[in-house]
Design an enzyme around this catalytic site. Structure first.
Site, short mmCIF file in Angstrom:
data_model
loop_
_atom_site.label_atom_id
_atom_site.label_comp_id
_atom_site.label_asym_id
_atom_site.label_seq_id
_atom_site.Cartn_x
_atom_site.Cartn_y
_atom_site.Cartn_z
N HIS A 14 -0.89 0.02 -9.83
CA HIS A 14 -1.57 -0.94 -8.94
C HIS A 14 -2.02 -2.19 -9.72
CE1 HIS A 14 -3.87 -1.22 -4.89
NE2 HIS A 14 -3.57 -2.42 -5.33
N GLU A 28 -4.29 7.18 -5.34
CA GLU A 28 -4.38 6.46 -6.62
C GLU A 28 -5.63 6.88 -7.37
OE1 GLU A 28 -3.91 2.27 -5.84
OE2 GLU A 28 -1.99 2.60 -4.87
N ARG A 81 0.85 -1.19 0.00
CA ARG A 81 0.00 0.00 0.00
C ARG A 81 0.88 1.24 0.00
NH1 ARG A 81 -3.30 -2.73 -1.72
NH2 ARG A 81 -5.43 -3.14 -1.01
#
Ligand code: MLT
Length: 315
Positions: free
Chosen positions: A278, A260, A231
């Site tokens: 991601h 994000e 993360r």
């Protein structure tokens, strides 16, 4: 009929849930906060991935909600305390993307060691620059893992086969388990001091948020390389930028970011920083595995009263 709200639009692997006549699944891809607050009132079940935040405000508006299913692992986007207070079960599918994330981590590690993204970019620009991209071997280097759960362990097994020595920090792991997998458990400072590569595999929580900051980086070896597929907020991005610029950190590979998509793109644009959006868990295999299991968890919960993979409560 049980009404389920789904906030993403990849339906692969969910056929049996969609064809189950006891369920009505409505798909609203990434609703805004206002839309989400209105929508959620009608539903008993919520199916999410990481893009939406299930905040206290959303949960307060969710009059009928009994179940939140997270098609994936990380639950940092759900207000767990509020859901628990309201008697809402939260379930995830923690093992479904383990191998995909482990493999992506290794891909990034190899890319850092061998300058693959930069060499690719240069050759695509019709330049033949062999001297600029001399790499280093992973063999004989020390890999420091922060977090030795499922993903960390799979990374360790694979990188041991590359001839890396693997050390790990994880306050919750039994050192015999680690030893059986060829990993040495160490204190966090020892990992910082010894590792040539540091890869993060911890969940985001109060004790990991911002843990890779200027003070931690100072303890690391000069020329360390850092990989984060866990993360973004575990790393202080500003401190990271500074350490890359100063040369203290030789290379960084990031799959996750503070925000994000990023609001501040500084780190993304920096030299010696390679990035992916991601993607670590985004493989066909992982998505289907997760969707199938989550479909079964939902059916069991609503039609059989069986609570599986719950992280907060029992029926
Ligand atoms: C996860 O926590 O399952 C992965 O980071 C993938 C995701 O959040 O989409």
């Amino acid at each position: 009929m049980y009404k389920i709200l789904m906030t993403y639009n990849n339906l692969e692997g969910l056929d049996s849930l969609f064809s189950n006549e006891e369920f009505k699944i409505d798909v609203y891809n990434k609703p805004s906060l206002e839309e989400f607050k209105k929508l959620i009132k009608d539903y008993e079940g919520l199916l999410i991935r990481s893009e939406v935040k299930v905040t206290a405000e959303i949960i307060e508006a969710a009059d009928r909600l009994k179940f939140i299913g997270r098609a994936g692992t990380g639950l940092d986007n759900v207000d767990k305390a509020m859901a628990t207070k309201r008697g809402i079960v939260i379930a995830n599918v923690p093992g479904g993307n383990t191998l995909s994330v482990a493999e992506h981590t290794i891909g990034l590690m190899l890319s850092l060691a061998r300058n693959i993204p930069e060499a690719y970019k240069s050759l695509k620009n019709k330049k033949w620059e062999r001297k600029n991209f001399v790499g280093t071997e992973l063999f004989g280097k020390i890999l420091g893992l922060i977090g030795l759960g499922r993903i960390g362990t799979e990374v360790a097994k694979r990188m041991s086969a590359f001839g890396m020595k693997v050390v790990a920090y994880d306050p919750f792991v039994d050192s015999n388990f680690a030893k059986r997998n060829g990993i040495e458990i160490k204190g966090i400072n020892e990992v910082y001091e010894e590792a040539d590569y540091i890869s993060i595999h911890s969940p985001l929580n109060d004790s990991t948020r911002g843990m890779i900051n200027a003070a931690a980086i100072k303890k690391m070896k000069d020329g360390v390389r850092i990989i984060n597929c866990a993360r973004g907020p575990i790393i202080n991005e500003k401190d990271l930028c500074y350490a890359v610029k100063s040369g203290k950190i030789k290379g960084v590979a990031l799959d996750v970011f503070m925000k994000e998509p990023p609001e501040d793109w500084t780190i993304v644009g920096m030299e010696n920083v390679i990035v992916t959006p991601h993607l670590a868990a985004s493989t066909k295999e992982a998505q289907i595995r997760i969707a199938k299991e989550m479909g079964e968890v939902i059916v069991d919960f609503f039609t059989r009263g069986i609570v599986r993979n719950a992280i907060n409560a029992h029926k």
